[in-house]
Design an enzyme around this catalytic site. Structure first.
Site, PDB file in Angstrom:
ATOM      1  N   TYR A 129      -1.916  -1.510  10.444  1.00 49.02           N
ATOM      2  CA  TYR A 129      -1.936  -1.566   8.971  1.00 49.02           C
ATOM      3  C   TYR A 129      -0.605  -1.071   8.400  1.00 49.02           C
ATOM      4  O   TYR A 129       0.010  -1.711   7.537  1.00 49.02           O
ATOM      5  CB  TYR A 129      -3.105  -0.719   8.456  1.00 49.02           C
ATOM      6  CG  TYR A 129      -3.373  -0.835   6.974  1.00 49.02           C
ATOM      7  CD1 TYR A 129      -4.207  -1.840   6.471  1.00 49.02           C
ATOM      8  CD2 TYR A 129      -2.813   0.056   6.066  1.00 49.02           C
ATOM      9  CE1 TYR A 129      -4.468  -1.945   5.114  1.00 49.02           C
ATOM     10  CE2 TYR A 129      -3.067  -0.051   4.711  1.00 49.02           C
ATOM     11  CZ  TYR A 129      -3.902  -1.048   4.241  1.00 49.02           C
ATOM     12  OH  TYR A 129      -4.152  -1.156   2.888  1.00 49.02           O
ATOM     13  N   SER A 153       0.860  -1.189   0.000  1.00 49.43           N
ATOM     14  CA  SER A 153       0.000   0.000   0.000  1.00 49.43           C
ATOM     15  C   SER A 153       0.896   1.238   0.000  1.00 49.43           C
ATOM     16  O   SER A 153       2.095   1.140   0.317  1.00 49.43           O
ATOM     17  CB  SER A 153      -0.833  -0.019   1.296  1.00 49.43           C
ATOM     18  OG  SER A 153      -1.439   1.227   1.537  1.00 49.43           O
TER      19      SER A 153
HETATM   20  P1  NAD Z   1     -11.488  -6.111  -0.034  1.00 48.04           P
HETATM   21  O1  NAD Z   1     -12.072  -6.069   1.328  1.00 48.04           O
HETATM   22  O2  NAD Z   1     -12.374  -6.052  -1.232  1.00 48.04           O
HETATM   23  O3  NAD Z   1     -10.551  -7.400  -0.183  1.00 48.04           O
HETATM   24  C1  NAD Z   1      -9.895  -7.994   0.906  1.00 48.04           C
HETATM   25  C2  NAD Z   1      -9.897  -9.481   0.672  1.00 48.04           C
HETATM   26  O4  NAD Z   1      -9.221 -10.121   1.766  1.00 48.04           O
HETATM   27  C3  NAD Z   1     -11.311 -10.068   0.623  1.00 48.04           C
HETATM   28  O5  NAD Z   1     -11.386 -11.058  -0.363  1.00 48.04           O
HETATM   29  C4  NAD Z   1     -11.469 -10.690   2.007  1.00 48.04           C
HETATM   30  O6  NAD Z   1     -12.391 -11.749   2.034  1.00 48.04           O
HETATM   31  C5  NAD Z   1     -10.037 -11.179   2.216  1.00 48.04           C
HETATM   32  N1  NAD Z   1      -9.751 -11.513   3.600  1.00 48.04           N
HETATM   33  C6  NAD Z   1      -9.947 -10.748   4.722  1.00 48.04           C
HETATM   34  N2  NAD Z   1      -9.630 -11.462   5.816  1.00 48.04           N
HETATM   35  C7  NAD Z   1      -9.215 -12.686   5.386  1.00 48.04           C
HETATM   36  C8  NAD Z   1      -8.781 -13.866   6.042  1.00 48.04           C
HETATM   37  N3  NAD Z   1      -8.713 -13.962   7.383  1.00 48.04           N
HETATM   38  N4  NAD Z   1      -8.451 -14.940   5.297  1.00 48.04           N
HETATM   39  C9  NAD Z   1      -8.556 -14.902   3.935  1.00 48.04           C
HETATM   40  N5  NAD Z   1      -8.965 -13.812   3.265  1.00 48.04           N
HETATM   41  C10 NAD Z   1      -9.294 -12.719   3.983  1.00 48.04           C
HETATM   42  O7  NAD Z   1     -10.417  -4.937  -0.091  1.00 48.04           O
HETATM   43  P2  NAD Z   1      -9.389  -4.464  -1.224  1.00 48.04           P
HETATM   44  O8  NAD Z   1      -9.449  -2.993  -1.196  1.00 48.04           O
HETATM   45  O9  NAD Z   1      -9.582  -5.182  -2.497  1.00 48.04           O
HETATM   46  O10 NAD Z   1      -8.008  -4.882  -0.535  1.00 48.04           O
HETATM   47  C11 NAD Z   1      -7.123  -5.843  -1.085  1.00 48.04           C
HETATM   48  C12 NAD Z   1      -5.714  -5.526  -0.624  1.00 48.04           C
HETATM   49  O11 NAD Z   1      -5.324  -4.269  -1.162  1.00 48.04           O
HETATM   50  C13 NAD Z   1      -5.561  -5.406   0.891  1.00 48.04           C
HETATM   51  O12 NAD Z   1      -4.341  -5.992   1.293  1.00 48.04           O
HETATM   52  C14 NAD Z   1      -5.542  -3.901   1.109  1.00 48.04           C
HETATM   53  O13 NAD Z   1      -4.846  -3.543   2.275  1.00 48.04           O
HETATM   54  C15 NAD Z   1      -4.815  -3.454  -0.149  1.00 48.04           C
HETATM   55  N6  NAD Z   1      -5.025  -2.039  -0.488  1.00 48.04           N
HETATM   56  C16 NAD Z   1      -6.266  -1.567  -0.796  1.00 48.04           C
HETATM   57  C17 NAD Z   1      -6.432  -0.220  -1.136  1.00 48.04           C
HETATM   58  C18 NAD Z   1      -7.774   0.372  -1.505  1.00 48.04           C
HETATM   59  O14 NAD Z   1      -7.879   1.587  -1.631  1.00 48.04           O
HETATM   60  N7  NAD Z   1      -8.797  -0.406  -1.729  1.00 48.04           N
HETATM   61  C19 NAD Z   1      -5.312   0.610  -1.153  1.00 48.04           C
HETATM   62  C20 NAD Z   1      -4.054   0.088  -0.842  1.00 48.04           C
HETATM   63  C21 NAD Z   1      -3.920  -1.251  -0.507  1.00 48.04           C
END
Ligand code: NAD
Length: 257
Positions: A152, A139
């Site tokens: 985080y 991130s």
């Molecule tokens: P999201 O909530 O759509 O996806 C998160 C995924 O992780 C989901 O599929 C959820 O079921 C899974 N998950 C959560 N706990 C879990 C567990 N215990 N075991 C297995 N799977 C688990 O969110 P996203 O925004 O798509 O995030 C995906 C990644 O991207 C994350 O690591 C997040 O930190 C990172 N990220 C997101 C953003 C953003 O703006 N959306 C920005 C930077 C980084």
């Protein structure tokens, strides 16, 4: 580029960025393993849908990545892992002196410890196959910090550090390890927060996006899950063979500030 014959395991891929990456890699010909901690009809239907759309094999494997044994079992069950994308993640926001210990532990377990376990289990399979790509979804918070996000930020910085070590340990092999550092990405979760934020600040949608959600993102635009899928596909291409141990920011200029 064709990823035909390769298998990609994408953790946390029943929604958001992980799903975008799975769809894109399948489009490039890879067989994909979707994952989350749930085991619903919808989870398996997603895999079926991707198979139907792309003609590749898509499977859904349930594994709760807060647990070491399930993280390793995911890789074992996948059998073949040429591309490993550590993407699963959660968030909790609180001042550090009020941060609940169980939230700290869950965030570190799901986002940092699980990446250790899956990588440790997948590297021998990549070595046997003679090719591998480890892609860690970190991130902008893996490179910078914000208040109230101690767990985080710690986990995402940790993932960047571990990525560099994996790259060095595999430097002379046909394996690369990199971290993608997104800023704000438009996902269903982000979209669902817009109406409440509009009410809270008495603002229209555009103002909420520009002034509240994308305050720190100079481009004032969200990245998309499709773009993140494209970056992951690039890292799997031959052009990216010498890219290892580094971070790729997809943050509209956030970390240039
Ligand atoms: P999201 O909530 O759509 O996806 C998160 C995924 O992780 C989901 O599929 C959820 O079921 C899974 N998950 C959560 N706990 C879990 C567990 N215990 N075991 C297995 N799977 C688990 O969110 P996203 O925004 O798509 O995030 C995906 C990644 O991207 C994350 O690591 C997040 O930190 C990172 N990220 C997101 C953003 C953003 O703006 N959306 C920005 C930077 C980084």
């Amino acid at each position: 580029m064709s990823l035909a014959g390769k298998t990609a395991v994408i953790t946390g891929s029943n929604s958001g960025i992980g799903l975008g990456m799975a769809r894109r890699l399948a489009k490039e010909g890879a067989n994909v393993v979707l994952n989350s901690y749930t085991d619903t009809d919808d989870d398996h239907a997603l895999a079926k849908e991707i198979s139907k759309e792309t003609g590749t094999e898509a499977r859904y494997i349930k594994a709760d990545l807060s647990k070491a044994d399930e993280s390793r079992a995911l890789i074992e069950q996948a059998g073949q892992v040429d591309i490993l994308i550590n993407n699963a993640g959660i968030q909790h926001v609180a001042p550090i002196d009020e941060f609940p210990t169980e939230k700290w532990n869950a965030i570190i377990a799901i986002m940092l410890n699980s990446a250790f376990h899956t990588t440790a289990a997948a590297l021998p399979l990549m070595r046997k196959a003679g090719w591998g790509r480890v892609i860690n979804v970190s991130s902008a918070h893996g490179l910078t910090a914000s208040p109230y996000k101690s767990a985080y930020v710690a986990a995402k910085h940790g993932v960047v550090g571990m990525t560099k070590v994996v790259a060095l340990e595999t430097a002379e092999e046909p394996i690369t390890a990199n971290a993608i550092c997104p800023g704000y990405v438009m996902t269903p979760l982000v979209e669902s927060q817009i109406p409440d934020t509009m009410k809270k600040y008495d603002m229209d949608r555009e103002t909420v996006i520009r002034e509240v959600m994308l305050q720190r993102q100079p481009s004032k635009e969200f990245a998309t899950t499709e773009q993140l899928g494209g970056v992951a596909a690039f890292l799997c291409s031959d052009d990216a063979k010498q890219i290892t141990g580094t971070t790729i920011s997809v943050d509209g200029g956030w970390t240039a500030l």
